[in-house]
Enzyme design. Structure first.
Site, short mmCIF file in Angstrom:
data_model
loop_
_atom_site.label_atom_id
_atom_site.label_comp_id
_atom_site.label_asym_id
_atom_site.label_seq_id
_atom_site.Cartn_x
_atom_site.Cartn_y
_atom_site.Cartn_z
N HIS A 195 11.93 8.22 8.76
CA HIS A 195 11.95 9.64 8.27
C HIS A 195 13.27 10.44 8.34
O HIS A 195 13.00 11.36 7.81
CB HIS A 195 10.96 10.33 9.21
C1 UD1 Z 1 12.21 16.90 12.19
C2 UD1 Z 1 13.65 16.96 12.87
C3 UD1 Z 1 13.89 15.49 13.37
C4 UD1 Z 1 12.90 14.75 14.19
C5 UD1 Z 1 11.57 14.73 13.30
C6 UD1 Z 1 10.42 14.35 14.00
C7 UD1 Z 1 15.03 18.80 12.29
C8 UD1 Z 1 16.20 19.06 11.60
N1 UD1 Z 1 14.52 17.44 11.98
O1 UD1 Z 1 12.39 16.00 10.90
O2 UD1 Z 1 14.90 15.60 14.00
O3 UD1 Z 1 13.36 13.47 14.14
O4 UD1 Z 1 11.04 16.21 12.84
O5 UD1 Z 1 9.35 13.87 13.40
O6 UD1 Z 1 14.39 19.38 13.10
N2 UD1 Z 1 6.02 17.50 6.49
C9 UD1 Z 1 4.58 17.56 6.01
N3 UD1 Z 1 3.79 17.66 7.06
C10 UD1 Z 1 4.22 17.92 8.33
C11 UD1 Z 1 5.46 18.02 8.87
C12 UD1 Z 1 6.40 17.80 7.57
O7 UD1 Z 1 4.42 17.22 4.88
O8 UD1 Z 1 3.35 18.12 9.26
C13 UD1 Z 1 6.91 17.14 5.20
C14 UD1 Z 1 7.36 18.50 4.60
O9 UD1 Z 1 7.58 18.31 3.19
C15 UD1 Z 1 8.63 19.07 5.40
C16 UD1 Z 1 9.12 17.56 5.32
O10 UD1 Z 1 8.31 16.71 5.65
O11 UD1 Z 1 9.48 19.77 4.35
C17 UD1 Z 1 10.40 17.23 6.31
O12 UD1 Z 1 9.97 17.95 7.80
P1 UD1 Z 1 10.75 18.54 8.71
O13 UD1 Z 1 10.01 19.13 9.91
O14 UD1 Z 1 11.96 19.57 8.22
O15 UD1 Z 1 11.78 17.54 9.27
P2 UD1 Z 1 11.29 16.04 9.70
O16 UD1 Z 1 11.80 15.13 8.58
O17 UD1 Z 1 10.03 15.97 10.36
N1 UDP Z 2 4.77 8.30 16.85
C1 UDP Z 2 3.56 8.45 16.89
N2 UDP Z 2 3.04 8.28 15.58
C2 UDP Z 2 3.38 7.89 14.56
C3 UDP Z 2 4.97 7.65 14.72
C4 UDP Z 2 5.70 7.97 16.02
O1 UDP Z 2 2.79 8.96 17.71
O2 UDP Z 2 2.94 7.61 13.73
C5 UDP Z 2 5.54 8.89 18.10
C6 UDP Z 2 6.47 7.89 18.85
O3 UDP Z 2 5.96 6.79 19.32
C7 UDP Z 2 7.46 8.60 19.61
C8 UDP Z 2 7.51 9.84 18.78
O4 UDP Z 2 6.40 9.79 17.88
O5 UDP Z 2 6.86 8.94 20.67
C9 UDP Z 2 8.78 10.04 17.91
O6 UDP Z 2 8.76 10.81 17.00
P1 UDP Z 2 9.48 10.70 15.72
O7 UDP Z 2 10.05 9.55 15.32
O8 UDP Z 2 9.02 11.77 14.56
O9 UDP Z 2 10.98 12.01 16.02
P2 UDP Z 2 12.30 11.32 16.75
O10 UDP Z 2 12.14 10.77 17.92
O11 UDP Z 2 12.94 10.73 15.73
O12 UDP Z 2 12.83 12.76 16.76
#
Ligand code: UD1
Ligand code: UDP
Length: 356
Positions: A195
């Site tokens: 992601h």
């Molecule tokens: C964010 C964090 C990242 C973390 C990740 C955990 C920042 C800069 N990034 O990335 O460090 O690893 O969360 O998962 O804060 N979206 C949905 N539904 C949701 C959430 C997101 O559709 O519930 C889509 C939207 O289009 C959104 C895009 O995903 O714009 C990105 O979401 P965003 O929260 O900006 O970044 P993540 O990739 O989730």
């Molecule tokens: N995770 C989850 N469901 C999923 C993918 C990830 O519960 O479908 C959990 C994963 O085991 C870990 C956390 O979410 O505990 C990590 O989140 P993510 O990868 O979104 O964020 P990051 O660690 O990169 O910030």
């Protein structure tokens, strides 16, 4: 009053044990949800599964660019922290929610404790690195998941307020893993998560990741982050992804299902900071799809190997690593991230710092 500010999937997972521990000790707490993650399977499911109480407010600040989202969060947080001023704010990890919380609380002179302080990748083009630096430098207590993080903080002059508590995600992992039955070896799989901005912002990069998946020996199960789903659709790569015979995409999973999956894995392919570390809890070696040294101890001892999907040489090495990867017994797994009692150590440290 202690206010926890959360908004992303990994933050809900980190919050659960600390909330429980503070509750046991009798402290008054509440939760602000920034709304950064908003889908049911990216947010609500974790509150229900991990027994976290409802946030008293959701700022609905998710979506858009970093600046747009951070700005929306800060406006909402300033209002909430002014209307309901806490004695302490607790922040988690390295997301935009974390940094927005740090900047807002600091300017309102509210002390901050930061859970998962100190990791550094020494690259400010990584958005999470900016969030980590800002948050650590505005905090009054810093909780490190490992000794490498402590050394980083000492080098930045923050050692005096830093504690090595171990990783709070290990507390959560153990609380769930203990309830799940072991899975027979023939059901072993490769688990993938994908992601990060660096791996989703560019079509050629996404295509190269799909090429890598296709070359893996064995079934790859990937709970797809909504960002990745949207990008695959936008770049018209969804059909290509769906045509890969050994590739199974699912909706994002709740944490119990995710632990069940990781505990079946013989290998984890990921770009997630959290999942790459959890691979060592679950006993599956890890291929990490970013050129970032997030967990240096795991990289140095060969548990994690980095792969650049756009380099033929790196892919060949990664496939050889994957070929030899099998599940590792509990007693042989690396132990860099504490003993699963991080939350209790955090509560002691907060008392020692007279923050609670
Ligand atoms: C964010 C964090 C990242 C973390 C990740 C955990 C920042 C800069 N990034 O990335 O460090 O690893 O969360 O998962 O804060 N979206 C949905 N539904 C949701 C959430 C997101 O559709 O519930 C889509 C939207 O289009 C959104 C895009 O995903 O714009 C990105 O979401 P965003 O929260 O900006 O970044 P993540 O990739 O989730
Ligand atoms: N995770 C989850 N469901 C999923 C993918 C990830 O519960 O479908 C959990 C994963 O085991 C870990 C956390 O979410 O505990 C990590 O989140 P993510 O990868 O979104 O964020 P990051 O660690 O990169 O910030």
């Amino acid at each position: 009053m202690i206010t926890h500010i959360v908004g992303n999937r990994p933050q809900f997972i980190k919050l659960a044990p600390l909330y429980r521990e503070l509750e046991k000790a009798g402290y008054a707490q509440n939760i602000i949800h920034s709304g950064q993650h908003y889908d049911q399977n990216m947010s609500e499911v974790f509150f229900a599964e991990l027994g976290i109480p409802e946030p008293y407010v959701n700022l609905s600040a998710g979506g858009g660019s970093h600046a747009q989202m951070t700005a929306r969060m800060m406006v909402g947080l300033e209002r909430e922290l002014t209307d309901h001023p806490p004695d302490l704010v607790i922040l988690y990890g390295d997301t935009d929610t974390t940094a927005a919380g740090a900047m807002t609380a600091a300017k309102l002179c509210i002390p901050i404790a930061h859970v998962e302080a100190g990791p550094r990748v020494h690259d400010k083009s990584n958005p999470e690195e900016c969030n980590r630096i800002v948050t650590d430098h505005l905090s009054s207590a810093l909780f490190c998941p490992d000794t490498v993080s402590m050394r980083n903080l000492q080098q930045e002059g923050l050692g005096a307020i830093a504690y090595v508590t171990g990783d709070i995600m290990y507390d959560t992992y153990l609380s769930i893993a203990g309830r799940i039955a072991p899975v027979p070896a023939e059901e072993e799989i490769i688990v993938m998560t994908w992601h990060r901005q660096e791996n989703t912002a560019d079509r050629a990069r996404m295509e190269s990741i799909l090429d890598l998946v296709e070359k893996m020996d064995g079934k790859v199960i990937c709970p797809l982050h909504p960002r990745t789903r949207k990008c695959l659709e936008e770049y018209e790569l969804m059909q290509r992804a769906a045509s890969i015979v050994n590739f199974e995409m699912t909706e994002p999973l709740g944490y119990v299902e995710m632990v069940r999956l990781m505990n079946r894995a013989r290998l984890i392919l990921t770009d997630s900071g959290g999942v790459s570390k959890e691979s060592s809890f679950a006993g599956a070696r890890c291929l990490f799809m970013l050129d970032l040294d997030v967990w240096p101890d795991l990289l140095e001892d060969g548990w994690i190997r980095k792969v650049d999907p756009q380099s033929a040489e790196s892919v060949a090495e990664a496939l050889a690593f994957a070929q030899g990867a099998s599940r590792v017994a509990k007693e042989d797994r690396p132990k860099y991230y504490g003993d699963g009692c991080a939350a209790a150590k955090m509560v002691s440290a907060l008392r020692q710092e007279r923050l609670i």
